[in-house]
Design an enzyme around this catalytic site. Structure first.
Site, mmCIF file in Angstrom:
data_model
loop_
_atom_site.group_PDB
_atom_site.id
_atom_site.type_symbol
_atom_site.label_atom_id
_atom_site.label_comp_id
_atom_site.label_asym_id
_atom_site.label_seq_id
_atom_site.Cartn_x
_atom_site.Cartn_y
_atom_site.Cartn_z
ATOM 1 N N ASP A 87 0.862 -1.181 0.000
ATOM 2 C CA ASP A 87 0.000 0.000 0.000
ATOM 3 C C ASP A 87 0.896 1.227 0.000
ATOM 4 O O ASP A 87 1.633 1.470 0.960
ATOM 5 C CB ASP A 87 -0.907 -0.005 1.231
ATOM 6 N N ASP A 107 -2.375 2.295 -6.346
ATOM 7 C CA ASP A 107 -1.384 2.329 -5.265
ATOM 8 C C ASP A 107 -1.442 1.111 -4.350
ATOM 9 O O ASP A 107 -0.868 1.150 -3.257
ATOM 10 C CB ASP A 107 -1.579 3.596 -4.433
ATOM 11 N N GLU A 108 -2.093 0.042 -4.775
ATOM 12 C CA GLU A 108 -2.297 -1.084 -3.861
ATOM 13 C C GLU A 108 -2.344 -2.384 -4.652
ATOM 14 O O GLU A 108 -2.940 -2.453 -5.726
ATOM 15 C CB GLU A 108 -3.612 -0.877 -3.110
#
Length: 475
Positions: A11, A105-106
């Site tokens: 993350d 973003d993950e």
């Protein structure tokens, strides 16, 4: 459940805001809020400095301004975020062929499938190496969780924030989960959480103690049984490699409800052009055109039309969206519009282009560029609430005159012929304020210009400066 913590969850910490801080030296260590800046704007990401004031994602921007009036409020730069995300995902792909992106973003990574880890020690080493590589490539921090399941790996990365690594040793799941709130578990949203609270269950340990039968009675067979397994730490969901997108769409929320039918149609045509631009960028075409209209009373209508074959022709999509709009009553005002294309394919149906060209020729309209032709200049200027919003577009793709604030979105890149690269701090009443700095430079000076200054032009984002080598920490 695995016997080794070989599922990794990455993350990127406060991703959009962290990118802006890395790109703008004067904002490092300062509260930064990225999102829509209009009256109906919503926070996409807040930096950790802004979160100390109570600002968080999905909060109305107006509320965020009351909590943190001195924060920097910026319009998203999604093209830059996507390019950095691609660099990060490439690093994940070096660890394993099984990478499951959840957003820009993950992502989950199956370390075992790539041979990157087979026990706790090698898993930790892979996680630490990944964090170092991300930092030296992008200059950005990321938090890593390692565990024997996806659920626990995500919980671990949450505990690692900001900028850390947490490994959950298999066999310690019950001890770890017990004191956590029920909302920690996947699938427990506000409504389910409140239902469980009224039944006297607020922690994961209390769910496990209640037993499967009680949870099934409260939540139904499927949800209750699944929740009981998770409360015991069981989660056997595999990491699934990235699936093909099923659709491509864009939408805009307007600061003021649109009442003029002509303006509504122009906005639909503009959204259709943007949608095709994204479709082409992905190398895809689509067969079904979808129109979404949210009216003044928050009622949402969806209309769709399926073509004879897949297309990426902007004229075809624009005309289909306009036909769909003709079936919708916009009396009373329109709050949101969206255009999408589904039924994706890797080829196009050429006869659709001929059909569209013939119809336009009969109507005396100018031809629309075919597949691969360049879009009109300025076709993707970010707007207020959604990526890529802009002012109205004329019937043939020509952009109408826009307000100055639209032309100079806060946070976006510019270049001055004398002062070089910079970014927009704000604009209004005919003026635009620019801070002249770039990634890796010292904090720059601020200057103000007229919005029509010929020496000031929009610019592409500059690449971030890679971070130096560093030691990483974890638990």
């Amino acid at each position: 459940m695995r016997a080794a913590p070989t599922i990794l969850h990455l993350d990127m910490d406060a991703f959009y805001a962290a990118v802006e801080q890395a790109a703008k030296p004067s904002l490092r260590g300062k509260p930064v809020v990225v999102g829509g800046l209009g009256p109906r704007g919503v926070v996409a990401t807040a930096s950790y400095e802004a979160r100390r004031f109570g600002v968080h994602s999905a909060m109305p921007t107006a509320q965020a301004r009351r909590l943190a009036p001195n924060a920097a409020y910026l319009v998203p730069r999604f093209l830059l975020y996507r390019s950095i995300s691609e660099q990060v995902m490439e690093l994940l792909g070096r660890l394993s062929p099984l990478v499951e992106p959840l957003s820009l973003d993950e992502a989950f990574v199956d370390l075992e499938a790539g041979g990157a880890a087979h026990d706790a020690a090698t898993a930790r080493a892979a996680g630490e190496r990944l964090r170092r590589d991300i930092y030296t490539t992008t200059g950005l921090p990321g938090s890593v969780g390692l565990a024997g399941s996806k659920m626990l790996a995500k919980i671990a990365s949450e505990q690692a924030k900001p900028d850390g690594l947490t490994l959950i040793v298999p066999g310690t799941e019950r001890e770890l989960l017990g004191p956590l709130p029920v909302r920690t578990l996947p699938g427990v949203g506000p409504a389910t959480g409140e239902h469980l609270r009224r039944a006297g269950m607020t922690t994961v340990a209390e769910l496990a103690e209640a037993g499967e039968d009680e949870l099934v009675r409260l939540l139904g067979r499927a949800h209750g049984a699944a929740l009981y397994r998770m409360a015991l730490g069981h989660d056997d969901r595999p990491v699934v490699a990235e699936r093909d997108a099923k659709s491509v769409s864009v939408e805009d929320t307007f600061d003021v409800d649109l009442h003029d039918r002509v303006r509504v149609r122009l906005e639909v045509e503009r959204l259709a052009d943007r949608c095709v631009q994204r479709l082409r960028a992905a190398g895809r075409s689509g067969r079904t055109v979808v129109l979404k209209v949210r009216r003044y009373d928050f009622s949402t209508l969806t209309r769709s039309e399926t073509l004879r074959g897949p297309t990426d022709d902007p004229g075809v999509v624009r005309e289909a969206a306009a036909r769909l709009l003709d079936t919708v009553d916009t009396t009373g005002g329109v709050r949101l519009l969206g255009v999408g294309v589904s039924g994706l394919a890797d080829f196009t149906q050429e006869d659709l282009f001929a059909q569209a060209a013939a119809e336009r020729s009969a109507a005396g309209a100018a031809p629309v560029p075919g597949p691969g032709a360049p879009e009109p200049a300025g076709a993707d200027v970010p707007g207020t609430d959604a990526p890529g919003g802009a002012g109205p577009v004329g019937p043939r793709g020509a952009r109408a005159e826009e307000p100055a604030e639209r032309r100079w979105p806060a946070g976006h890149d510019v270049r001055h012929s004398a002062y070089g690269p910079g970014w927009v701090q704000g604009s209004g009443i005919g003026l635009v304020t620019v801070r002249f700095e770039q990634p890796g430079s010292p904090p720059g000076r601020v200057r103000t210009f007229r919005v029509d200054d010929p020496e000031l032009t929009p610019s592409e984002p500059l690449p971030l400066v890679p971070g130096p080598g560093r030691a990483v920490t974890g638990s």
